[in-house]
Design a protein around this motif. Structure first.
Motif, PDB file in Angstrom:
ATOM      1  N   SER A   1       0.865  -1.187  -0.017  1.00 19.55           N
ATOM      2  CA  SER A   1      -0.022  -0.068   0.089  1.00 19.55           C
ATOM      3  C   SER A   1       0.874   1.270   0.017  1.00 19.55           C
ATOM      4  O   SER A   1       0.640   2.247  -0.721  1.00 19.55           O
ATOM      5  CB  SER A   1      -0.780  -0.045   1.300  1.00 19.55           C
ATOM      6  N   ASP A   2       1.926   1.137   0.785  1.00 24.86           N
ATOM      7  CA  ASP A   2       2.859   2.515   0.837  1.00 24.86           C
ATOM      8  C   ASP A   2       3.323   2.544  -0.564  1.00 24.86           C
ATOM      9  O   ASP A   2       3.686   3.668  -0.830  1.00 24.86           O
ATOM     10  CB  ASP A   2       3.812   2.358   2.067  1.00 24.86           C
ATOM     11  N   VAL A   3       3.798   1.736  -1.045  1.00 23.84           N
ATOM     12  CA  VAL A   3       4.707   1.659  -2.309  1.00 23.84           C
ATOM     13  C   VAL A   3       3.979   2.020  -3.456  1.00 23.84           C
ATOM     14  O   VAL A   3       4.172   3.116  -4.329  1.00 23.84           O
ATOM     15  CB  VAL A   3       5.608   0.457  -2.764  1.00 23.84           C
ATOM     16  N   SER A   4       2.680   1.687  -3.450  1.00 23.61           N
ATOM     17  CA  SER A   4       1.690   1.988  -4.689  1.00 23.61           C
ATOM     18  C   SER A   4       0.956   3.389  -4.296  1.00 23.61           C
ATOM     19  O   SER A   4       0.379   3.912  -5.448  1.00 23.61           O
ATOM     20  CB  SER A   4       0.737   0.860  -4.765  1.00 23.61           C
ATOM     21  N   GLY A   5       0.923   3.816  -3.162  1.00 20.32           N
ATOM     22  CA  GLY A   5       0.140   4.849  -3.054  1.00 20.32           C
ATOM     23  C   GLY A   5      -1.484   4.700  -2.989  1.00 20.32           C
ATOM     24  O   GLY A   5      -2.110   5.542  -2.947  1.00 20.32           O
ATOM     25  N   HIS A   6      -1.753   3.374  -2.777  1.00 19.65           N
ATOM     26  CA  HIS A   6      -3.250   3.020  -2.656  1.00 19.65           C
ATOM     27  C   HIS A   6      -3.485   2.776  -1.444  1.00 19.65           C
ATOM     28  O   HIS A   6      -2.648   2.059  -0.564  1.00 19.65           O
ATOM     29  CB  HIS A   6      -3.454   1.853  -3.705  1.00 19.65           C
ATOM     30  N   PRO A   7      -4.866   2.799  -0.955  1.00 20.08           N
ATOM     31  CA  PRO A   7      -5.281   2.407   0.509  1.00 20.08           C
ATOM     32  C   PRO A   7      -4.943   1.028   0.689  1.00 20.08           C
ATOM     33  O   PRO A   7      -5.132   0.249  -0.310  1.00 20.08           O
ATOM     34  CB  PRO A   7      -6.773   2.684   0.469  1.00 20.08           C
ATOM     35  N   LEU A   8      -4.775   0.675   2.094  1.00 24.32           N
ATOM     36  CA  LEU A   8      -4.526  -0.769   2.434  1.00 24.32           C
ATOM     37  C   LEU A   8      -5.740  -1.701   2.290  1.00 24.32           C
ATOM     38  O   LEU A   8      -5.724  -2.967   1.877  1.00 24.32           O
ATOM     39  CB  LEU A   8      -4.534  -0.607   3.976  1.00 24.32           C
ATOM     40  N   SER A   9      -7.021  -1.244   2.067  1.00 24.43           N
ATOM     41  CA  SER A   9      -8.143  -1.933   1.792  1.00 24.43           C
ATOM     42  C   SER A   9      -8.180  -2.808   0.457  1.00 24.43           C
ATOM     43  O   SER A   9      -8.713  -3.798   0.362  1.00 24.43           O
ATOM     44  CB  SER A   9      -9.415  -1.000   1.866  1.00 24.43           C
ATOM     45  N   GLU A  10      -7.411  -2.223  -0.389  1.00 21.61           N
ATOM     46  CA  GLU A  10      -7.184  -2.774  -1.732  1.00 21.61           C
ATOM     47  C   GLU A  10      -6.363  -3.904  -1.950  1.00 21.61           C
ATOM     48  O   GLU A  10      -6.290  -4.729  -2.769  1.00 21.61           O
ATOM     49  CB  GLU A  10      -6.870  -1.657  -2.798  1.00 21.61           C
ATOM     50  N   PHE A  11      -5.419  -4.245  -0.624  1.00 21.22           N
ATOM     51  CA  PHE A  11      -4.637  -5.338  -0.691  1.00 21.22           C
ATOM     52  C   PHE A  11      -4.666  -6.272   0.686  1.00 21.22           C
ATOM     53  O   PHE A  11      -3.968  -6.986   0.919  1.00 21.22           O
ATOM     54  CB  PHE A  11      -3.340  -4.845  -0.507  1.00 21.22           C
ATOM     55  N   LEU A  12      -6.047  -6.610   0.761  1.00 20.65           N
ATOM     56  CA  LEU A  12      -6.341  -7.266   1.970  1.00 20.65           C
ATOM     57  C   LEU A  12      -6.579  -8.690   1.334  1.00 20.65           C
ATOM     58  O   LEU A  12      -6.839  -9.730   2.092  1.00 20.65           O
ATOM     59  CB  LEU A  12      -7.537  -6.787   2.711  1.00 20.65           C
ATOM     60  N   ASN A  13      -6.908  -8.952   0.126  1.00 21.81           N
ATOM     61  CA  ASN A  13      -6.795 -10.159  -0.417  1.00 21.81           C
ATOM     62  C   ASN A  13      -5.719 -10.993  -0.586  1.00 21.81           C
ATOM     63  O   ASN A  13      -4.597 -10.482  -1.195  1.00 21.81           O
ATOM     64  CB  ASN A  13      -7.441 -10.156  -1.802  1.00 21.81           C
ATOM     65  N   PRO A  14      -5.380 -12.105   0.184  1.00 19.35           N
ATOM     66  CA  PRO A  14      -4.059 -12.858   0.280  1.00 19.35           C
ATOM     67  C   PRO A  14      -3.595 -13.098  -0.971  1.00 19.35           C
ATOM     68  O   PRO A  14      -2.508 -12.998  -1.474  1.00 19.35           O
ATOM     69  CB  PRO A  14      -4.761 -14.047   1.085  1.00 19.35           C
ATOM     70  N   ALA A  15      -4.580 -13.554  -2.029  1.00 22.91           N
ATOM     71  CA  ALA A  15      -4.014 -13.855  -3.578  1.00 22.91           C
ATOM     72  C   ALA A  15      -3.491 -12.734  -4.198  1.00 22.91           C
ATOM     73  O   ALA A  15      -2.460 -12.809  -4.683  1.00 22.91           O
ATOM     74  CB  ALA A  15      -5.330 -14.654  -4.119  1.00 22.91           C
ATOM     75  N   THR A  16      -4.153 -11.458  -4.166  1.00 22.65           N
ATOM     76  CA  THR A  16      -3.605 -10.385  -4.531  1.00 22.65           C
ATOM     77  C   THR A  16      -2.277  -9.932  -4.075  1.00 22.65           C
ATOM     78  O   THR A  16      -1.172  -9.623  -4.569  1.00 22.65           O
ATOM     79  CB  THR A  16      -4.609  -9.404  -4.563  1.00 22.65           C
TER      80      THR A  16
END
Length: 669
Positions: free
Chosen positions: A120-135
């Motif tokens: 999330s920090d590196v991409s600049g996108h909110p953490l909620s977008e990366f809570l899927n383990p597969a993603t």
């Protein structure tokens, strides 16, 4: 003391450790919030939101506190409190072991949380977008820092699982080593792993992390032990005091070196990064003063009768608070952009290796163009100093030590220093031929010289034995290691020879070398493997020091003649290869004087082929000398036995011959 009172006293450490973790996390989050604008300006990324901006430094600081607490707890269980006579951990050691297991588990959870937070920090996108383990899993391999956190989580989880089943003292040093190893991925990421001089920065950071882990973790574990009212607190404090002093020196020197790589003295007051460096330095000085006061009052009070832990607890609480703030500053420092480098357009070698080259390797550059290797150069100096200290201790008590062994050890340390810090070490990452020069020195020459020094025998003679009721000391640790099943397995001549020889073929004739040739960590790992595999092999075949599996000189000779020619054959194969190893990396450096990569590899193969002669001669001489000395000792024992019993054995032998002759004579008649 009643069981309820004991539980109440034992639980005192929980709010203390929680307060330390919260203080570290809060300090890190506050610094990250203050430097957020500068960080976003430098990266050009959008704000990922407060959950990531504040959560990442908070979780990292809490995780690092848990990591060093695990290190300190395993240190206490292994080396600071005595086990039972049967080798099973005593109450204090068992409690420390369980605390280390919990701390390792927290460290694993924090590291796992840092994977999506980092993405999330590196991409600049909110953490909620990366809570899927597969993603998250698919993206982790694309981001070095996230991948490092994944490795950290896996290593910490493994330490946790192993520690749950441990009850004996002999396993606690293994857990200590494992907990220290979980800090390694941290040292290979961040500011130190990028930009100019990242070789110095990374090496110094690794030393910094290990020393800080032992120092801070040991202090936390000792504080918990004192708060619990544990036994042997005076002994534990006295032993840890000596460890803390050397760790303080290592933390200070490595921290100063790491800071000088990233910030100029003129930027210390004019940049936020520099001010944070100064804050860490001030905190280190305060900790040094408190540590000195602790040695004078806290540790001394525990040696009185009756012992008092009040002074130690009071000072340790202050130290723990400063250490927590320091950890928070360190995490915030890693999130703060450093001042721009003096070279705005660095060369490709500067970016990929960490430094430039003045030109092609010449005799003068090989001899005089040095770049000190912080890990192996420091190891060479420390090993020489420790060995000489052991020799001096023997001489002070009137014991002799062969000058030849001292000379061999010092020559080995000097060869290690030259191989890694002179022009050979400087050109090693950029040229395959120089890589093979260092490889041959570290695997074929340095180990022989170190083995001929007989360090294990010196240590067993120089180190004092632990007294009754004391925890095992360095001599006991060494003896336990020598008699362990792992040592018996590794010192099997076949196993040692396979590890030594297979390292050559497995590294270069697979995809391993191509995948790590451009990595500084890869070169460090290769150098460590070269030295350890070489030392193990020559320890078995030369046998100056005792081994768990002693073999005869004839068997050693057979192992040598079966193994060393394989290196010559390996060199021949290298010279005949059409594929250029590491071609993608060497070509990417764009060095105008290094374009014939195939020719350079052919030269490296020739160096490998020729380098096997000198070690073979040295091993042969060592074995012949040992064989001669063994025969001489046998003859002396026989002569002494004959003097004691008036040659009874010879008389019996002559009587047997006379009886045989008499029977032959009777048979003819």
């Amino acid at each position: 003391m009643t069981s309820a009172a004991a539980r109440a006293r034992s639980a005192k450490f929980v709010p203390v450790l929680a307060g330390v973790a919260i203080l570290a996390g809060g300090t890190a989050a506050a610094i990250a919030a203050l430097s957020l604008a500068d960080a976003l300006t430098v990266t050009g990324l959008p704000d990922p939101g407060p959950v990531t901006t504040l959560g990442l430094p908070f979780v990292r600081a809490v995780g690092e506190i848990a990591a060093v607490l695990a290190v300190g707890s395993f240190l206490l269980a292994a080396f600071l409190v005595p086990p039972q006579s049967s080798g099973v951990l005593d109450v204090a050691g068992y409690r420390a072991l369980r605390l280390g297991a919990v701390a390792s588990g927290i460290w694993a959870v924090c590291a796992a949380l840092l994977v999506p937070l980092t993405i999330s920090d590196v991409s600049g996108h909110p953490l909620s977008e990366f809570l899927n383990p597969a993603t998250t899993w698919s993206l982790t391999g694309m981001i070095n820092t996230a991948s490092a956190w994944r490795w950290t989580a896996a290593l910490a989880a493994a330490v946790t699982l192993v520690s749950l089943s441990v009850l004996r003292w002999s396993w606690t040093p293994v857990l200590l080593a494992g907990s220290l190893f979980t800090l390694v991925p941290l040292g290979l990421t961040g500011h130190s792993a990028a930009g100019g001089s990242h070789d110095l920065a990374t090496n110094s950071l690794l030393i910094h992390l290990v020393a800080a882990g032992l120092w801070a973790g040991g202090l936390f574990a000792l504080l918990v032990h004192a708060l619990r009212g544990g036994e042997h607190a005076g002994l534990a404090a006295r032993r840890f005091s000596a460890v803390a002093l050397w760790c303080f020196v290592a933390v200070g020197l490595s921290g100063v070196l790491n800071a000088l790589v990233r910030v100029a003295p003129s930027d210390l007051l004019t940049s936020e990064y520099g001010r944070l460096v100064l804050a860490k330095f001030v905190a280190l000085c305060l900790l040094g003063v408190l540590g000195w006061q602790q040695r004078r009052s806290g540790v001394a009070a525990l040696q009185t009768d009756p012992p008092s832990s009040a002074a130690l607890i009071r000072l340790a609480l202050v130290e723990a608070g400063i250490l927590a703030a320091t950890f928070g500053i360190a995490v915030g420092l890693g999130r703060t952009p450093p001042p721009p480098p003096p070279v705005l357009n660095p060369s490709v070698p500067m970016v990929k290796i960490g430094y430039d080259f003045a030109g092609p390797p010449t005799v003068a550059r090989i001899l005089f163009d040095w770049r000190f290797d912080v890990i192996f150069g420091t190891a060479a100096v420390v090993l020489a100093a420790v060995y000489l200290a052991g020799v001096l201790r023997l001489r002070r008590r009137g014991d002799a030590w062969p000058a030849g062994r001292t000379t061999a050890w010092l020559l080995g340390c000097a060869t290690l220093l030259v191989a890694t810090s002179s022009g050979t070490g400087r050109y090693m990452p950029a040229m395959f031929s120089m890589h093979m020069v260092v490889h041959m020195l570290l695997s074929m020459l340095v180990p022989i010289l170190l083995v001929l020094g007989g360090p294990t025998t010196l240590a067993l003679r120089a180190l004092p034995a632990a007294g009754r009721g004391e925890p095992p000391g360095m001599r006991e640790w060494l003896l336990a290691a020598l008699h362990s099943r792992v040592s018996r397995f590794l010192t099997n001549p076949i196993i040692a020879a396979v590890i030594f020889v297979a390292g050559f073929y497995g590294l270069y004739f697979s995809t391993i070398f191509d995948s790590i040739v451009g990595s500084h960590a890869g070169h460090v790992a290769m150098n460590v493997h070269f030295m350890l595999s070489g030392y193990l092999f020559y320890w078995v075949v030369i046998g100056v020091d005792p081994t768990p599996r002693p073999i005869s000189p004839l068997a050693r000779l057979a192992v040598v003649f079966a193994s060393l020619p394989m290196h010559g054959f390996f060199g021949v194969l290298l010279m005949g290869m059409h594929k250029v190893l590491g071609e993608w990396f060497y070509a990417s450096l764009g060095l105008p004087w290094h374009t014939d990569l195939a020719g350079d590899q052919h030269l490296g193969g020739g160096i490998t082929w020729a380098a096997g002669e000198l070690p073979l001669v040295m091993v042969m001489i060592a074995l012949l000398v040992q064989w001669h000395r063994s025969d001489s000792r046998t003859a002396k024992r026989t002569d002494r036995s004959a003097d004691r019993d008036d040659d009874a054995e010879l008389a019996a032998y002559n009587a047997m011959l006379a009886e045989v002759a008499r029977r032959d004579t009777l048979g003819r008649h």
